[in-house]
Scaffold this motif. Structure first.
Motif, PDB file in Angstrom:
ATOM      1  N   ASN A 363      27.097 -11.781  29.233  1.00 37.01           N
ATOM      2  CA  ASN A 363      27.680 -13.089  28.927  1.00 37.01           C
ATOM      3  C   ASN A 363      28.478 -13.633  29.902  1.00 37.01           C
ATOM      4  O   ASN A 363      28.635 -15.059  29.918  1.00 37.01           O
ATOM      5  CB  ASN A 363      28.641 -12.719  27.711  1.00 37.01           C
ATOM      6  N   ALA A 364      29.297 -12.657  30.755  1.00 34.99           N
ATOM      7  CA  ALA A 364      30.165 -13.386  31.622  1.00 34.99           C
ATOM      8  C   ALA A 364      29.556 -14.371  32.578  1.00 34.99           C
ATOM      9  O   ALA A 364      29.969 -15.525  33.199  1.00 34.99           O
ATOM     10  CB  ALA A 364      30.894 -12.366  32.307  1.00 34.99           C
ATOM     11  N   LYS A 366      26.492 -15.561  32.046  1.00 36.72           N
ATOM     12  CA  LYS A 366      25.825 -16.773  31.313  1.00 36.72           C
ATOM     13  C   LYS A 366      26.894 -17.887  30.831  1.00 36.72           C
ATOM     14  O   LYS A 366      26.591 -19.052  31.268  1.00 36.72           O
ATOM     15  CB  LYS A 366      25.306 -16.344  29.888  1.00 36.72           C
ATOM     16  N   TYR A 367      28.218 -17.607  30.823  1.00 35.76           N
ATOM     17  CA  TYR A 367      29.148 -18.559  30.093  1.00 35.76           C
ATOM     18  C   TYR A 367      30.091 -18.870  31.089  1.00 35.76           C
ATOM     19  O   TYR A 367      30.974 -19.679  30.702  1.00 35.76           O
ATOM     20  CB  TYR A 367      29.722 -18.031  28.668  1.00 35.76           C
ATOM     21  N   LEU A 417      33.728 -14.403  17.381  1.00 37.21           N
ATOM     22  CA  LEU A 417      32.674 -14.058  18.544  1.00 37.21           C
ATOM     23  C   LEU A 417      31.616 -12.710  18.067  1.00 37.21           C
ATOM     24  O   LEU A 417      30.608 -12.977  18.363  1.00 37.21           O
ATOM     25  CB  LEU A 417      33.342 -14.076  20.007  1.00 37.21           C
ATOM     26  N   HIS A 427      27.780 -24.146  23.939  1.00 41.27           N
ATOM     27  CA  HIS A 427      26.756 -23.260  24.353  1.00 41.27           C
ATOM     28  C   HIS A 427      25.495 -23.805  24.020  1.00 41.27           C
ATOM     29  O   HIS A 427      24.428 -23.833  24.827  1.00 41.27           O
ATOM     30  CB  HIS A 427      27.170 -21.965  24.721  1.00 41.27           C
ATOM     31  N   GLY A 434      20.610 -17.646  23.905  1.00 43.08           N
ATOM     32  CA  GLY A 434      21.190 -16.703  23.476  1.00 43.08           C
ATOM     33  C   GLY A 434      20.892 -16.241  21.800  1.00 43.08           C
ATOM     34  O   GLY A 434      20.450 -17.295  21.148  1.00 43.08           O
ATOM     35  N   THR A 435      20.871 -15.171  21.434  1.00 35.06           N
ATOM     36  CA  THR A 435      20.672 -15.008  19.984  1.00 35.06           C
ATOM     37  C   THR A 435      21.900 -14.710  19.266  1.00 35.06           C
ATOM     38  O   THR A 435      21.765 -14.869  18.088  1.00 35.06           O
ATOM     39  CB  THR A 435      19.902 -13.518  20.028  1.00 35.06           C
ATOM     40  N   GLY A 436      22.940 -14.623  19.685  1.00 38.94           N
ATOM     41  CA  GLY A 436      24.145 -14.634  18.873  1.00 38.94           C
ATOM     42  C   GLY A 436      24.483 -13.112  18.401  1.00 38.94           C
ATOM     43  O   GLY A 436      25.185 -12.789  17.485  1.00 38.94           O
ATOM     44  N   LEU A 437      23.658 -12.185  19.228  1.00 35.99           N
ATOM     45  CA  LEU A 437      23.707 -10.887  18.359  1.00 35.99           C
ATOM     46  C   LEU A 437      24.412  -9.895  19.413  1.00 35.99           C
ATOM     47  O   LEU A 437      24.792  -8.714  19.159  1.00 35.99           O
ATOM     48  CB  LEU A 437      22.450 -10.290  18.146  1.00 35.99           C
ATOM     49  N   GLY A 438      24.336 -10.179  20.659  1.00 30.40           N
ATOM     50  CA  GLY A 438      25.039  -9.249  21.663  1.00 30.40           C
ATOM     51  C   GLY A 438      26.389  -8.584  21.413  1.00 30.40           C
ATOM     52  O   GLY A 438      26.306  -7.452  21.512  1.00 30.40           O
ATOM     53  N   ALA A 440      28.083  -8.521  18.524  1.00 28.63           N
ATOM     54  CA  ALA A 440      27.743  -7.850  17.303  1.00 28.63           C
ATOM     55  C   ALA A 440      27.293  -6.456  17.566  1.00 28.63           C
ATOM     56  O   ALA A 440      27.769  -5.393  16.972  1.00 28.63           O
ATOM     57  CB  ALA A 440      27.127  -8.551  16.314  1.00 28.63           C
ATOM     58  N   THR A 463      38.109 -15.849  30.558  1.00 26.63           N
ATOM     59  CA  THR A 463      37.981 -15.063  29.168  1.00 26.63           C
ATOM     60  C   THR A 463      37.785 -13.619  29.598  1.00 26.63           C
ATOM     61  O   THR A 463      37.045 -13.401  30.604  1.00 26.63           O
ATOM     62  CB  THR A 463      36.748 -15.545  28.476  1.00 26.63           C
TER      63      THR A 463
HETATM   64  N1  LIG Z   1      32.443 -14.566  28.177  1.00 26.83           N
HETATM   65  C1  LIG Z   1      32.222 -15.625  27.572  1.00 26.83           C
HETATM   66  N2  LIG Z   1      32.927 -16.738  27.763  1.00 26.83           N
HETATM   67  C2  LIG Z   1      32.502 -17.707  26.778  1.00 26.83           C
HETATM   68  N3  LIG Z   1      31.996 -17.544  25.745  1.00 26.83           N
HETATM   69  C3  LIG Z   1      31.362 -16.440  25.287  1.00 26.83           C
HETATM   70  C4  LIG Z   1      31.262 -15.278  26.200  1.00 26.83           C
HETATM   71  N4  LIG Z   1      30.875 -14.252  25.487  1.00 26.83           N
HETATM   72  C5  LIG Z   1      30.360 -14.845  24.516  1.00 26.83           C
HETATM   73  N5  LIG Z   1      30.650 -16.160  24.341  1.00 26.83           N
HETATM   74  C6  LIG Z   1      30.216 -16.923  23.152  1.00 26.83           C
HETATM   75  O1  LIG Z   1      30.052 -15.868  22.036  1.00 26.83           O
HETATM   76  C7  LIG Z   1      28.850 -16.113  21.374  1.00 26.83           C
HETATM   77  C8  LIG Z   1      28.281 -14.850  21.033  1.00 26.83           C
HETATM   78  O2  LIG Z   1      27.871 -13.931  22.105  1.00 26.83           O
HETATM   79  P1  LIG Z   1      26.856 -12.814  22.003  1.00 26.83           P
HETATM   80  O3  LIG Z   1      26.546 -12.282  23.249  1.00 26.83           O
HETATM   81  O4  LIG Z   1      27.219 -12.354  20.837  1.00 26.83           O
HETATM   82  O5  LIG Z   1      25.491 -13.714  21.645  1.00 26.83           O
HETATM   83  P2  LIG Z   1      24.631 -14.503  22.785  1.00 26.83           P
HETATM   84  O6  LIG Z   1      25.364 -14.377  24.175  1.00 26.83           O
HETATM   85  O7  LIG Z   1      24.559 -16.027  22.312  1.00 26.83           O
HETATM   86  O8  LIG Z   1      23.381 -13.822  22.663  1.00 26.83           O
HETATM   87  P3  LIG Z   1      22.658 -12.479  23.199  1.00 26.83           P
HETATM   88  O9  LIG Z   1      23.699 -11.907  23.833  1.00 26.83           O
HETATM   89  O10 LIG Z   1      21.680 -12.038  22.190  1.00 26.83           O
HETATM   90  O11 LIG Z   1      21.834 -13.071  24.502  1.00 26.83           O
HETATM   91  C9  LIG Z   1      27.959 -16.605  22.706  1.00 26.83           C
HETATM   92  O12 LIG Z   1      26.845 -17.496  22.241  1.00 26.83           O
HETATM   93  C10 LIG Z   1      28.907 -17.591  23.520  1.00 26.83           C
HETATM   94  O13 LIG Z   1      29.188 -18.894  22.638  1.00 26.83           O
END
Ligand SMILES: Nc1ncnc2c1ncn2[C@@H]1O[C@H](COP(=O)(O)OP(=O)(O)OP(=O)(O)O)[C@@H](O)[C@H]1O
Ligand SMILES: [Mg+2]
Length: 473
Positions: A363-364, A366-367, A417, A427, A434-438, A440, A463
């Protein structure tokens, strides 16, 4: 007679002791009067002899009366439930001693019985109070004899001794209760609604108690909150709806492109390459979604099993860093690991802990802000911060925090989140996959380890997600 009341040796005042002494000596007095009348005795001698008999009676009767009084006081004190030191009693008569002994035996028999009953009642109440569903006991007139904590928190703390129809405002329910009380039926089951304190759908089971139970209670009412069950059902169906929606979208995209490729873009090589690239992205997304769904259900299955094995966090972090190095360099980022000295091995499922760290670092990358660093710090802590919804493990712990630079996440979004399928709109708009499950999945794994996950976000520091895992399970 003898109106003055002596206070000798705590001798009781209204004992009729004097009357007894006088009555006992009346026959002797008669004999002396007769002897004086027939001149066999002088009056002086008769008076002296009579007086000595009275003295003799006093000496004989006093200890008996005094002892009986002590025994009476002893019984009265015991009956009042107070303590009495029977050793302090001076009993010389065998009969008094035997009576006290018999009373002692009877008293200890009944106090033992009372203790057993008291302990039984306390444990019965504790068992009833620990039940999550409301239980109410009523007598033959419909008055509430007892209710456990759940019942009291649903219908009010002061429901004891009230009539059940004043407490539960549902005609169907009251009719069912009265059918059981009138012995028209052994038990009744029904679904009913209450409006206060909040609108709720409830299921009640009303059952006659067997006559052998001999108590005042004639029926027991157990209630189940269907609102809770309906919420869980809704959560499950929402989850299935979300999952199928997430799968349907890429499928529709792929199917659309196939159709275009078969028709309008049939001979367009450039479009074909572009479409195939998008189709590959969509299938990648679908497989990661399925993978995440599977791992979520697997984690949920062994949620209550204690994690086994040991995890060396230093090694796990290096593994994660290597696995994500390509992704990091694609965005011009670097993963920096700051590890405190002497981090102990933790009792944990190493594969699951690795998954959590990888999800957070992914996540870090990606976002987070491109060309910035992602910092993963590992340090020891004395305890795990408490969680609002479950009990975290006690004792020493290790914290792993993952920080990335980037815009601040609002508190409302921060709180959501870890919800399944929740993704920040920005995003989605930026088309970051992203699936929004990581998160969870991460939350479930941390819960299984009785650790905790915290997150903070500021515009200056970016963050930071911090996971706490206990050293010992
Ligand atoms: N480090 C971060 N900085 C900013 N936003 C974040 C960060 N981590 C998570 N998020 C937000 O929280 C959401 C949910 O994160 P999560 O890891 O559950 O799913 P994902 O990253 O979308 O999908 P996946 O992990 O399955 O690839 C993300 O889509 C993003 O919008
Ligand atoms: Mg993620």
């Amino acid at each position: 007679m003898f109106k003055y009341k002596p206070k000798f040796l705590n001798f009781e005042k209204n004992s009729r002791f004097a009357e007894r002494v006088i009555f006992l000596s009346i026959p002797t007095a008669m004999v002396f009067i007769l002897l004086v009348a027939v001149q066999l005795m002088t009056p002086i001698m008769a008076i002296v002899s009579y007086a000595s008999i009275i003295v003799f009676n006093v000496i004989l009767l006093f200890p008996m009366t005094f002892e009986m009084q002590q025994v009476k006081k002893y019984i009265e004190t015991l009956a009042a439930g107070k303590d009495f030191d029977d050793k302090a009693m001076k009993l010389s008569e065998n009969e008094s001693q035997a009576i006290v002994q018999a009373i002692n035996t009877m008293h200890s028999f009944w106090s033992h019985k009372t203790d057993v009953l008291e302990a039984q009642t306390i444990s019965d109440t504790a068992v009833l109070d620990s039940l999550p569903d409301p239980i109410i006991m009523i007598d033959r007139t419909g008055n509430i004899l007892g209710a456990n904590i759940s019942a009291r928190s649903l219908f009010g703390n002061n429901i004891a001794n009230k009539s059940i129809d004043k407490v539960v405002n549902s005609n169907n329910f009251i009719e069912a209760v009265s059918r059981v009380l009138k012995k028209e039926s052994q038990s009744e089951n029904l679904i009913f609604y209450i409006q206060k304190p909040v609108q709720q759908k409830l299921y009640a089971h009303i059952k006659q108690l067997p006559w052998m139970s001999k108590g005042l209670a004639v029926a027991v009412i157990s209630i189940y909150d269907l609102t809770k069950a309906m919420k869980i059902e809704k959560m499950q169906s929402d989850f299935v709806a979300n999952a199928s929606h997430e799968l349907r979208t890429p499928l529709a995209i792929i199917s659309g492109f196939i159709e275009t490729l078969q028709t309008t873009a049939h001979d367009d090589a450039e479009a074909r390459d572009n479409f195939l690239k998008i189709m590959k992205e969509q299938t990648d997304y679908m497989s990661s979604l399925i993978e995440n769904l599977l791992s979520l259900s697997k984690i949920e299955l062994n949620q209550d099993q204690k994690p086994e094995g040991k995890a060396n966090l230093g090694k796990l972090l290096q593994d994660v860093k290597e696995a994500l190095s390509m992704k990091a360099s694609e965005r011009g980022m670097e993963i920096k690991i700051l590890q405190e000295k002497n981090i102990p091995e933790i009792e944990a499922d190493a594969a699951q802990v690795r998954q959590v760290i990888q999800n957070l670092t992914d996540n870090a990358l990606k976002y987070g802000l491109a060309q910035s660093d992602v910092t993963v710090s590992v340090y020891k802590t004395e305890s795990i911060p408490p969680s609002k919804s479950y009990k975290v493990a006690e004792g020493k712990a290790v914290a792993i925090s993952v920080n990335n630079k980037g815009p601040k996440i609002s508190p409302e979004n921060l709180a959501r989140l870890t919800e399944r399928f929740f993704r920040l709109q920005e995003h989605k708009d930026l088309n970051i996959k992203g699936t929004g499950l990581g998160l969870a999945i991460a939350k479930h794994i941390i819960l299984r380890h009785r650790g905790n996950l915290t997150v903070s976000s500021t515009s200056y520091n970016g963050t930071t997600f911090t996971i706490y895992l206990p050293v010992h399970q």
